[in-house]
Design an enzyme around this catalytic site. Sequence first.
Site, short mmCIF file in Angstrom:
data_model
loop_
_atom_site.label_atom_id
_atom_site.label_comp_id
_atom_site.label_asym_id
_atom_site.label_seq_id
_atom_site.Cartn_x
_atom_site.Cartn_y
_atom_site.Cartn_z
N LYS A 128 0.83 -1.21 0.00
CA LYS A 128 0.00 0.00 0.00
C LYS A 128 0.87 1.27 0.00
O LYS A 128 0.67 2.19 -0.78
CB LYS A 128 -0.90 -0.01 1.24
CG LYS A 128 -1.62 1.29 1.51
CD LYS A 128 -2.69 1.53 0.49
CE LYS A 128 -3.27 2.91 0.60
NZ LYS A 128 -4.42 3.12 -0.24
N CYS A 143 -4.09 10.66 0.89
CA CYS A 143 -3.37 9.40 0.65
C CYS A 143 -1.95 9.67 0.17
O CYS A 143 -0.99 9.42 0.87
CB CYS A 143 -4.11 8.58 -0.40
SG CYS A 143 -5.83 8.32 0.00
N1 SAJ Z 1 -1.50 14.72 -9.15
C1 SAJ Z 1 -0.55 15.49 -9.80
N2 SAJ Z 1 -0.03 15.04 -10.98
C2 SAJ Z 1 -0.44 13.86 -11.53
C3 SAJ Z 1 -1.40 13.06 -10.85
C4 SAJ Z 1 -1.91 13.53 -9.65
O1 SAJ Z 1 -0.14 16.57 -9.35
O2 SAJ Z 1 0.05 13.51 -12.63
C5 SAJ Z 1 -2.06 15.20 -7.86
C6 SAJ Z 1 -3.58 15.37 -7.87
O3 SAJ Z 1 -3.97 16.60 -8.41
C7 SAJ Z 1 -3.89 15.25 -6.39
C8 SAJ Z 1 -2.86 14.23 -5.90
O4 SAJ Z 1 -1.85 14.20 -6.88
O5 SAJ Z 1 -3.67 16.48 -5.73
C9 SAJ Z 1 -3.39 12.83 -5.66
O6 SAJ Z 1 -4.33 12.45 -6.65
P1 SAJ Z 1 -4.39 10.99 -7.31
O7 SAJ Z 1 -5.48 10.96 -8.32
O8 SAJ Z 1 -3.03 10.62 -7.78
O9 SAJ Z 1 -4.67 10.00 -6.09
P2 SAJ Z 1 -5.79 9.90 -4.91
O10 SAJ Z 1 -5.17 10.46 -3.67
O11 SAJ Z 1 -7.12 10.40 -5.31
O12 SAJ Z 1 -5.91 8.28 -4.78
C10 SAJ Z 1 -4.73 7.51 -4.57
C11 SAJ Z 1 -4.74 6.30 -5.53
N3 SAJ Z 1 -3.42 5.67 -5.52
C12 SAJ Z 1 -2.69 5.51 -6.66
O13 SAJ Z 1 -3.08 5.89 -7.74
C13 SAJ Z 1 -1.37 4.81 -6.50
C14 SAJ Z 1 -5.82 5.31 -5.11
O14 SAJ Z 1 -5.77 4.13 -5.90
C15 SAJ Z 1 -5.63 4.93 -3.62
O15 SAJ Z 1 -6.64 4.00 -3.20
C16 SAJ Z 1 -5.78 6.21 -2.81
O16 SAJ Z 1 -4.70 7.09 -3.20
C17 SAJ Z 1 -5.69 5.85 -1.34
O17 SAJ Z 1 -6.75 5.76 -0.69
O18 SAJ Z 1 -4.58 5.56 -0.86
#
Ligand code: SAJ
Length: 437
Positions: A215, A269
């Site tokens: 995780k 997360c």
């Molecule tokens: N972000 C960026 N650049 C990117 C991608 C995302 O700056 O290229 C930013 C987003 O804007 C946001 C943050 O990162 O602020 C996180 O967003 P996210 O869509 O990457 O992830 P979360 O937090 O919504 O969900 C994540 C997921 N984990 C992964 O993709 C490895 C999800 O599968 C997990 O279940 C979740 O964390 C969790 O509960 O841990």
Amino acid sequence: MKFNKLCVIGLGYIGLPTASTFAMYDVNVIGVDINSNIIETLNKGEIHIHEPGLREAFGKAVQTGKFKAATQPEEADAYIIAVPTPFKDHEAGEYNGMKYKLADMKAVTSAAESIVPHLKKGNLVILESTSPPRTTLDLVAPILEKSGLKAGSDFFLCYSPERVLPGQILHELIENARVVGGVTPESAQAGHDLYATFVKGEIIKTDSTTAEMVKLMENTYRDVNIAIANEFSRLAEKFGVDVWEAISLANLHPRVKILSPGPGVGGHCISVDPWFFVESAPEITPLIYHSRTVNDGQPNFVVEKIKQALGDLKGKRIAALGLAYKPDVDDLRESPANEVVHLLQNQEAQVKAWEPFKPDAKMQGIHMASSLEDALKDADLIVLLVKHTEFANFNPQEIAKKTNARIVLDTVNGWDSEAWKKNGFKFFRIGDGKSES
Ligand code: SAJ
């Protein structure tokens, strides 16, 4: 192994969808939360969180008579702990001058303690809360063993991470692969059998510490990769390059997949979990530590860009578009957009923030606009902080009629620079050292 009665402790973004899904699949579920307002709401058939499809799923669970909410656990065949593991508010760790955050495991501790009086031979306990490595073995097992029963032989104990994406939780709970780590192989098998009730993805058995690391590794991997994208955005500006163009060209390589820079990393997360590794072993995690600090420093980078466009910020009026932590969600927790707004206000800018997914939100210390028009009207500069579809679809010609501002800063590559320039706007974009005007 068959489990007829399940207690889910913690009814938040993960616990409630999980409890509802088990109930829909014919398991008798007691949903437990220490917050009596939540229990009252649920027992009235209503829900307290927003997640697509949850209202319907919860409605079905209630109709079947299989779901009941309570403030205390009761005897059951299996227990799932899905409580929050936030940071400690007033305590931090330090190693060689590097300050790091510490996980607050109070909720996990009291959830485990609340199971002890009910625990019987043959029961299964699963921890789902994201936790530092070895939590299941070193924190949860000793608490449960106060019952006089031995983890792994008298009762089964597992760690199983949730991996669902906010906005798609109900779908992903069922379809995603599930890792189940047992403190013994028999525990992993018992955990496997419980999730097999509804999981259609593969259920993979391993040990509990591996499952905990899986995780943390998933979210840390993403954080580190976003950090490199953010650092590339700074380099691109220095060298007069458009980082977005450069990333799209680099990504043509079959083994390269650079993520997107932005105003920082938010949510509860990705911006949190890497610290659990740092806290557990600060002497061997410099990369993870520095990635976190790069991403946490990105709101400052945004503010510097705004200063570049506006000069001294004192008294300058800024329309901040988007406060959610990512596009098209209503979750404002740990959002880098909020941090940008606070930093601007610290420099005495007058910010009006507009969040279409939570128009009535009250954010401490932030002046929320009453409408998009209200935010835009008297602004000197418009900053796009979240790539909500609604914002990405803006027509600059229409926006020009609604605002005095003639400067925009796009922090998420949401807008076409040429279209804005054609309509009289000076256009700035994070990581774009090429087309600034
Ligand atoms: N972000 C960026 N650049 C990117 C991608 C995302 O700056 O290229 C930013 C987003 O804007 C946001 C943050 O990162 O602020 C996180 O967003 P996210 O869509 O990457 O992830 P979360 O937090 O919504 O969900 C994540 C997921 N984990 C992964 O993709 C490895 C999800 O599968 C997990 O279940 C979740 O964390 C969790 O509960 O841990």
